[in-house]
Design a protein around this motif. Structure first.
Motif, PDB file in Angstrom:
ATOM      1  N   SER A 273     103.279  24.229  27.593  1.00  7.02           N
ATOM      2  CA  SER A 273     103.007  22.642  27.471  1.00  7.02           C
ATOM      3  C   SER A 273     104.272  21.993  26.722  1.00  7.02           C
ATOM      4  CB  SER A 273     101.757  22.401  26.687  1.00  7.02           C
ATOM      5  OG  SER A 273     101.430  23.009  25.445  1.00  7.02           O
ATOM      6  N   ASP A 274     104.839  22.960  25.627  1.00 13.31           N
ATOM      7  CA  ASP A 274     106.164  22.270  25.132  1.00 13.31           C
ATOM      8  C   ASP A 274     107.027  22.483  25.800  1.00 13.31           C
ATOM      9  OD1 ASP A 274     105.024  21.861  22.492  1.00 13.31           O
ATOM     10  OD2 ASP A 274     105.933  23.445  21.187  1.00 13.31           O
ATOM     11  N   TYR A 275     107.388  23.450  26.742  1.00 15.73           N
ATOM     12  CA  TYR A 275     108.411  23.583  27.546  1.00 15.73           C
ATOM     13  C   TYR A 275     108.297  22.418  28.721  1.00 15.73           C
ATOM     14  CZ  TYR A 275     110.406  27.841  25.867  1.00 15.73           C
ATOM     15  OH  TYR A 275     110.816  28.887  24.973  1.00 15.73           O
ATOM     16  N   SER A 276     107.188  22.222  29.001  1.00 15.53           N
ATOM     17  CA  SER A 276     106.821  21.314  30.032  1.00 15.53           C
ATOM     18  C   SER A 276     107.270  19.803  29.623  1.00 15.53           C
ATOM     19  CB  SER A 276     105.596  21.349  30.718  1.00 15.53           C
ATOM     20  OG  SER A 276     105.387  20.231  31.738  1.00 15.53           O
ATOM     21  N   ARG A 277     106.931  19.547  28.342  1.00 15.47           N
ATOM     22  CA  ARG A 277     106.996  18.215  27.677  1.00 15.47           C
ATOM     23  C   ARG A 277     108.603  17.910  27.545  1.00 15.47           C
ATOM     24  NH1 ARG A 277     104.966  19.381  23.105  1.00 15.47           N
ATOM     25  NH2 ARG A 277     102.600  19.193  23.752  1.00 15.47           N
ATOM     26  N   ALA A 278     109.207  18.969  27.083  1.00 17.09           N
ATOM     27  CA  ALA A 278     110.822  18.803  27.058  1.00 17.09           C
ATOM     28  C   ALA A 278     111.293  19.120  28.189  1.00 17.09           C
ATOM     29  CB  ALA A 278     111.241  20.001  25.840  1.00 17.09           C
ATOM     30  N   GLY A 279     110.810  19.173  29.378  1.00 17.43           N
ATOM     31  CA  GLY A 279     111.640  19.352  30.569  1.00 17.43           C
ATOM     32  C   GLY A 279     112.394  20.420  31.038  1.00 17.43           C
ATOM     33  N   TYR A 280     111.957  21.684  30.080  1.00 15.15           N
ATOM     34  CA  TYR A 280     112.810  22.885  30.473  1.00 15.15           C
ATOM     35  C   TYR A 280     111.943  23.672  31.665  1.00 15.15           C
ATOM     36  CZ  TYR A 280     115.160  22.491  26.020  1.00 15.15           C
ATOM     37  OH  TYR A 280     115.769  22.046  24.951  1.00 15.15           O
ATOM     38  N   ARG A 281     112.839  23.920  32.541  1.00 19.68           N
ATOM     39  CA  ARG A 281     112.407  24.721  33.809  1.00 19.68           C
ATOM     40  C   ARG A 281     112.365  26.284  33.678  1.00 19.68           C
ATOM     41  NH1 ARG A 281     112.014  21.768  38.139  1.00 19.68           N
ATOM     42  NH2 ARG A 281     112.145  23.422  39.715  1.00 19.68           N
ATOM     43  N   MET A 282     111.201  26.546  33.110  1.00 16.70           N
ATOM     44  CA  MET A 282     111.008  28.227  32.604  1.00 16.70           C
ATOM     45  C   MET A 282     109.904  28.623  33.920  1.00 16.70           C
ATOM     46  SD  MET A 282     112.792  28.645  30.259  1.00 16.70           S
ATOM     47  CE  MET A 282     113.713  27.833  28.823  1.00 16.70           C
ATOM     48  N   MET A 283     110.252  29.862  34.043  1.00 14.85           N
ATOM     49  CA  MET A 283     109.248  30.575  35.125  1.00 14.85           C
ATOM     50  C   MET A 283     107.841  30.267  34.756  1.00 14.85           C
ATOM     51  SD  MET A 283     110.735  34.107  36.432  1.00 14.85           S
ATOM     52  CE  MET A 283     111.594  34.639  34.832  1.00 14.85           C
ATOM     53  N   ALA A 284     107.294  30.394  33.574  1.00 11.24           N
ATOM     54  CA  ALA A 284     106.123  30.168  32.975  1.00 11.24           C
ATOM     55  C   ALA A 284     105.747  28.695  33.343  1.00 11.24           C
ATOM     56  CB  ALA A 284     105.945  30.565  31.501  1.00 11.24           C
ATOM     57  N   VAL A 285     106.401  27.782  33.580  1.00  8.43           N
ATOM     58  CA  VAL A 285     105.880  26.440  33.640  1.00  8.43           C
ATOM     59  C   VAL A 285     106.036  26.168  35.120  1.00  8.43           C
ATOM     60  CG1 VAL A 285     106.740  24.151  33.217  1.00  8.43           C
ATOM     61  CG2 VAL A 285     106.810  25.691  31.681  1.00  8.43           C
ATOM     62  N   THR A 286     107.202  26.405  36.074  1.00  8.88           N
ATOM     63  CA  THR A 286     107.212  26.084  37.334  1.00  8.88           C
ATOM     64  C   THR A 286     106.783  27.059  38.325  1.00  8.88           C
ATOM     65  OG1 THR A 286     109.523  27.078  37.275  1.00  8.88           O
ATOM     66  CG2 THR A 286     109.264  24.862  36.615  1.00  8.88           C
ATOM     67  N   ASN A 287     106.969  28.387  37.588  1.00 12.46           N
ATOM     68  CA  ASN A 287     106.540  29.440  39.010  1.00 12.46           C
ATOM     69  C   ASN A 287     105.704  30.629  38.034  1.00 12.46           C
ATOM     70  OD1 ASN A 287     106.289  31.269  41.062  1.00 12.46           O
ATOM     71  ND2 ASN A 287     108.099  30.818  41.840  1.00 12.46           N
ATOM     72  N   PRO A 288     104.523  30.502  37.681  1.00 16.50           N
ATOM     73  CA  PRO A 288     103.869  31.490  37.002  1.00 16.50           C
ATOM     74  C   PRO A 288     103.738  32.649  37.754  1.00 16.50           C
ATOM     75  CG  PRO A 288     102.676  29.031  36.937  1.00 16.50           C
ATOM     76  CD  PRO A 288     103.583  29.200  37.796  1.00 16.50           C
ATOM     77  N   ASP A 289     103.420  32.652  38.900  1.00 16.12           N
ATOM     78  CA  ASP A 289     103.346  34.158  39.530  1.00 16.12           C
ATOM     79  C   ASP A 289     104.383  34.982  39.560  1.00 16.12           C
ATOM     80  OD1 ASP A 289     100.971  33.569  40.420  1.00 16.12           O
ATOM     81  OD2 ASP A 289     101.306  32.711  42.474  1.00 16.12           O
ATOM     82  N   LEU A 290     105.676  34.192  39.584  1.00 16.96           N
ATOM     83  CA  LEU A 290     106.953  34.889  39.725  1.00 16.96           C
ATOM     84  C   LEU A 290     107.189  35.427  38.051  1.00 16.96           C
ATOM     85  CD1 LEU A 290     109.708  35.647  40.818  1.00 16.96           C
ATOM     86  CD2 LEU A 290     110.579  33.523  40.072  1.00 16.96           C
ATOM     87  N   CYS A 291     106.873  34.450  37.155  1.00 13.91           N
ATOM     88  CA  CYS A 291     106.845  34.952  35.619  1.00 13.91           C
ATOM     89  C   CYS A 291     106.211  36.297  35.379  1.00 13.91           C
ATOM     90  CB  CYS A 291     106.337  33.914  35.027  1.00 13.91           C
ATOM     91  SG  CYS A 291     106.261  34.350  33.283  1.00 13.91           S
ATOM     92  N   ARG A 292     104.915  36.444  36.118  1.00 15.47           N
ATOM     93  CA  ARG A 292     104.036  37.714  36.038  1.00 15.47           C
ATOM     94  C   ARG A 292     104.733  38.698  36.626  1.00 15.47           C
ATOM     95  NH1 ARG A 292      99.789  33.840  36.687  1.00 15.47           N
ATOM     96  NH2 ARG A 292      99.725  34.185  39.124  1.00 15.47           N
ATOM     97  N   ARG A 293     105.169  38.665  37.840  1.00 16.01           N
ATOM     98  CA  ARG A 293     105.824  39.582  38.880  1.00 16.01           C
ATOM     99  C   ARG A 293     107.049  40.266  38.136  1.00 16.01           C
ATOM    100  NH1 ARG A 293     105.014  35.949  43.100  1.00 16.01           N
ATOM    101  NH2 ARG A 293     107.033  35.941  43.315  1.00 16.01           N
ATOM    102  N   THR A 294     108.139  39.150  37.486  1.00 15.77           N
ATOM    103  CA  THR A 294     109.206  39.859  36.849  1.00 15.77           C
ATOM    104  C   THR A 294     109.112  40.551  35.547  1.00 15.77           C
ATOM    105  OG1 THR A 294     109.635  37.520  35.890  1.00 15.77           O
ATOM    106  CG2 THR A 294     110.614  37.833  38.076  1.00 15.77           C
TER     107      THR A 294
END
Length: 391
Positions: A273-294
């Motif tokens: 939620s913090d990263y999303s609010r600040a506009g950061y494009r992290m895997m956990a925000v934009t692609n959770p499945d990729l975050c888990r796989r990597t």
């Protein structure tokens, strides 16, 4: 009835004002007779707002609001970053925060491991200069990172208390600190250690400030770039000792590179939620499945990288054996994170990552391969299977 009530209120107010005026005259006369100083409301408003500053000090989160900070500065007549208010103790704390003291400490420790694992005798002078230059370069990179991210850090609870967000130092002061520490660090690395180490330091500084920092708001590839940055310090230490890079240095960097993914992905998962609010494009925000796989893939890769260390002669085979349980448990936590992806599994994985890296580094140092080292595991295997030693 209404008119009578109005007259009553007016009469009461007039009486109160009269009594207030009388009391004020008596106070002034008594003070004059005893040579006492009377503080008026005008005097009070001219003094710094001690109550407001006390509240801000006891509740630092309020200081993250720039409007509050600047309002206090206007009323008090001084900015929080005013040089007159910056004592040596405060400056030390502010510089430590800008340098991200704990992160810089991790960078220095990984550089120490790289230097110690190199196949050369240790020179304490070169080692000290290498660590000092690495620390200054890291401090510079972290400061520039915070300078660029002030508008976004102010929107995140995790970073809203940083020095520049609260206005405790001016941007010019911070940039000057970064310039001095970065330049000094690279000069030390170049003239006190060697050119290869200095080049790696300059590459680290450039990647972190000019590529990774702006990429955080544009592409999830920032995690891969950040992992490369995290893998460079042990290479700096290794090159600081040898003057070159070889397969051993790449294995050390590979451990740091793969470790970054479970470490950061687990950290960012509960801060989505913090990263999303600040506009950061992290895997956990934009692609959770990729975050888990990597996370799962790179944690598993650590087993292979640690097994490669004895193959190339960096460590004895005992290291592969001793590191296997810790790597397997780390992989188990990564698998749980992959399956459940909740705050509990991510928190356990993150905490384990903090213990995992120091343990692996210590095991590497304990089982470093040297000319006179005896690999008891390899010796035992050869004793059981003599044919393996026959040429």
């Amino acid at each position: 009835m209404i008119r009578a009530s109005s007259l009553l209120v007016t009469g009461c107010r007039s009486t109160w004002l009269l009594q207030k005026s009388v009391v004020h005259r008596h106070v002034m006369r008594a003070a004059a007779s005893k040579n006492l100083e009377v503080v008026t409301i005008e005097d009070v408003t001219k003094k710094p707002p001690l109550v407001v500053r006390t509240v801000l000090q006891s509740n630092p989160a309020l200081g993250t609001n720039q409007d509050v900070v600047h309002s206090v500065a206007q009323v008090s007549g001084k900015s929080p970053s005013d040089p007159a208010l910056l004592t040596p103790s405060k400056l030390t704390n502010h510089y430590s925060s800008l340098a991200k003291f704990r992160l810089t400490g991790l960078v220095v420790c990984s550089a120490v491991t790289g230097y110690a694992m190199a196949p050369m005798p240790t020179d304490l002078t070169t080692l000290g200069l290498c660590l000092l230059g690495t620390a200054l370069t890291s401090a510079s990179a972290n400061t520039i990172n915070q300078f660029f991210e002030v508008p976004f850090d102010s929107q995140m609870a995790r970073t809203s208390n940083r020095v520049l967000v609260r206005g405790l130092l001016s941007p010019l002061h911070a940039v000057s600190f970064a310039a001095v520490s970065g330049t000094t660090g690279l000069i030390i690395l170049n003239y006190g250690v060697n050119g290869v180490c200095a080049s790696l330091g300059a590459l680290t500084l450039a990647l972190y400030t000019l590529v990774y920092t702006p990429m955080k708001r544009s592409s999830i590839a920032n995690t891969w770039v950040g992992s490369i940055v995290g893998a460079l310090p042990p290479l700096m230490g290794y090159a600081g000792c040898t003057g070159y890079l070889d397969a051993g240095a790449l294995v050390l960097g590979g451990v740091l590179y793969a470790w970054q993914f479970p470490h950061f992905n687990a950290l960012s998962w509960n801060l989505r939620s913090d990263y999303s609010r600040a506009g950061y494009r992290m895997m956990a925000v934009t692609n959770p499945d990729l975050c888990r796989r990597t996370t799962l893939r790179h944690t598993a890769a650590l087993i292979g990288i640690c097994t490669t260390a004895p193959v190339i002669g960096l460590t004895t085979w005992t290291f592969a054996l001793d590191s296997l349980p810790i790597n397997m448990y780390f992989l188990y936590l990564a698998w749980r994170f992959y399956r459940h992806s909740d705050s509990s599994s991510s928190r356990k994985l993150f905490r384990m990552s903090l213990a995992h890296l120091p343990i692996i580094m210590i095991l590497m140092l304990v089982h470093k391969k040297s000319e006179d080292s005896e690999d008891w595991l390899l010796k035992t295997v050869r004793g059981l299977y003599p044919s393996l030693t026959q040429s």
